[in-house]
Design an enzyme around this catalytic site. Structure first.
Site, mmCIF file in Angstrom:
data_model
loop_
_atom_site.group_PDB
_atom_site.id
_atom_site.type_symbol
_atom_site.label_atom_id
_atom_site.label_comp_id
_atom_site.label_asym_id
_atom_site.label_seq_id
_atom_site.Cartn_x
_atom_site.Cartn_y
_atom_site.Cartn_z
ATOM 1 N N TYR A 113 -50.337 -15.760 -78.035
ATOM 2 C CA TYR A 113 -50.884 -14.428 -77.759
ATOM 3 C C TYR A 113 -49.862 -13.583 -76.996
ATOM 4 C CZ TYR A 113 -54.017 -10.821 -75.922
ATOM 5 O OH TYR A 113 -54.604 -9.619 -75.606
ATOM 6 N N SER B 282 -51.034 -5.979 -72.799
ATOM 7 C CA SER B 282 -51.762 -6.936 -71.975
ATOM 8 C C SER B 282 -50.893 -7.321 -70.796
ATOM 9 C CB SER B 282 -52.088 -8.184 -72.803
ATOM 10 O OG SER B 282 -52.556 -9.248 -71.996
#
Length: 287
Positions: A140, A127
Site C-alpha cells: 500500500y 496517505s
C-alpha cells in the site's frame, strides 16, 4: 471527484456541495449514487481503471457551459492492502497499482486539457504511508509513494500553465476502508507456508489490531473532508496538507530523524499489538 461512494469521498462530495460547488461524484455502483444524490451532487458511474468510463466523464464535462468550468479534480479512489511483502501475491500488487496509481494517472491525463483551459486544480489523496512505510504496509505504501512522486512531477510540469497540484496525506480516518484491507489479509495468512508463518505469523496477527487502533484514534470522515475541501479551494494552497495529529507528527519526523530511529518508533508501536508470547520473545531479543 473519484471514490465518492462512502467514507471520506462521500463526505468530501457533501462538503464541496455545501460550499456551493456542483460535484460530479464518481461511484462504482448505482445504489451508491442514489444514496449520495442531493442538490449540487451528481453521481456518475466511474471505475477509474475503465477507459470507457473515463471517456464518458470527459464527454460529460465537455458538454457543460463555459461558466461551469472544471475547477478541481480530486483523485480519492483507492484500495487498501496489508501484509508482508514476501506474502502479498504479485497479482494483488498489480491490482493495487492499477487503482491507486495507474487509474489516477489515466483520469488525470484525460482531464488535463480541460483543467489547463480553466486553470483548475488537481488534489491527489495520498496517505501518511505515502511518506512513511512500515512493516506490513509495504504494498500500500509503495502505491502511495508513487502518487507522491507523480504529484511532485505534475506540480512542476503544470505550474507554468496555471494548474496547481496539491497532495493531501491522511492518517487514521474512521471509514470502512481499513476493514476491506483486513479481509484480504486473512486470506493471505491462510496461504502462508510454514516457513513464512514462522517469519510473519506474529506480524499478520498484529496488523488487524494495529489497523483498528490507528483507525479508532483517527478523525471522522467529515473532519477529513474539510481539509480536502480546503486543499481544493484555498486561493494559495500549500503543496501538501496532512490530516490528523499522527500523520502530521510522523511525516514531520521522517524529514529529520535517521531511518533507524524512525524504524524503532514505528516498530515499537506495532509490537504493542503482537500476540503476548511473540511480544515477550521480541522484547527479549531487543533487551
Amino acid at each position: 471527484m473519484t471514490g465518492a461512494s462512502t467514507g471520506m469521498g462521500a463526505a468530501t462530495a457533501r462538503e464541496m456541495a455545501r460550499r456551493g460547488f456542483h460535484v460530479l461524484a464518481g461511484v462504482r455502483r448505482e445504489a451508491d449514487g442514489k444514496a449520495l444524490l442531493a442538490d449540487d451532487i451528481e453521481p456518475v458511474i466511474l471505475d477509474i481503471t475503465n477507459l470507457d468510463h473515463i471517456a464518458a466523464l470527459v464527454a460529460r464535462i465537455d458538454g457543460d457551459p463555459q461558466e461551469r468550468a472544471l475547477r478541481a479534480l480530486v483523485n480519492n479512489a483507492g484500495l487498501p492492502c496489508a501484509g508482508p511483502i514476501e506474502v502479498v501475491p504479485l497479482e494483488e500488487w498489480r491490482r493495487l497499482f492499477e487503482v491507486n496509481v495507474f487509474g489516477h494517472v489515466a483520469l488525470t491525463q484525460a482531464l488535463l486539457p480541460i483543467l489547463v483551459r480553466g486553470k483548475g486544480r488537481i488534489v491527489n489523496i495520498s496517505s501518511l504511508n505515502g511518506k512513511v512505510s512500515m512493516a506490513g504496509y509495504g504494498a500500500y505504501a509503495a502505491s502511495k509513494f508513487a502518487m507522491e512522486a507523480v504529484s511532485d512531477a505534475l506540480r512542476n510540469e503544470l505550474a507554468p500553465h496555471g494548474v496547481q497540484v496539491v497532495v493531501v496525506e491522511p492518517g487514521g480516518v474512521k471509514t470502512e476502508m481499513a476493514g476491506l484491507g483486513l479481509t484480504s489479509l486473512s486470506h493471505l495468512s491462510a496461504r502462508m507456508t510454514p516457513e513464512q508463518n514462522t517469519r510473519y505469523g506474529a506480524l499478520t496477527q498484529a496488523l488487524p489490531s494495529h489497523v483498528a487502533a490507528f483507525t479508532e484514534a483517527g478523525v471522522t470522515a467529515d473532519v477529513a473532508a474539510r481539509t480536502i475541501a480546503k486543499a481544493a479551494t484555498d486561493r494559495k494552497p500549500r503543496t501538501r496538507y496532512t490530516i490528523g495529529a499522527t500523520a502530521g507528527f510522523l511525516i514531520r519526523a521522517s524529514r529529520f530523524l535517521p531511518d533507524r530511529v524512525l524504524d524503532r518508533m514505528t516498530n515499537s508501536d506495532l509490537r504493542k499489538h503482537f500476540p503476548a508470547e511473540s511480544g515477550r520473545t521480541t522484547a527479549a531479543r531487543h533487551a
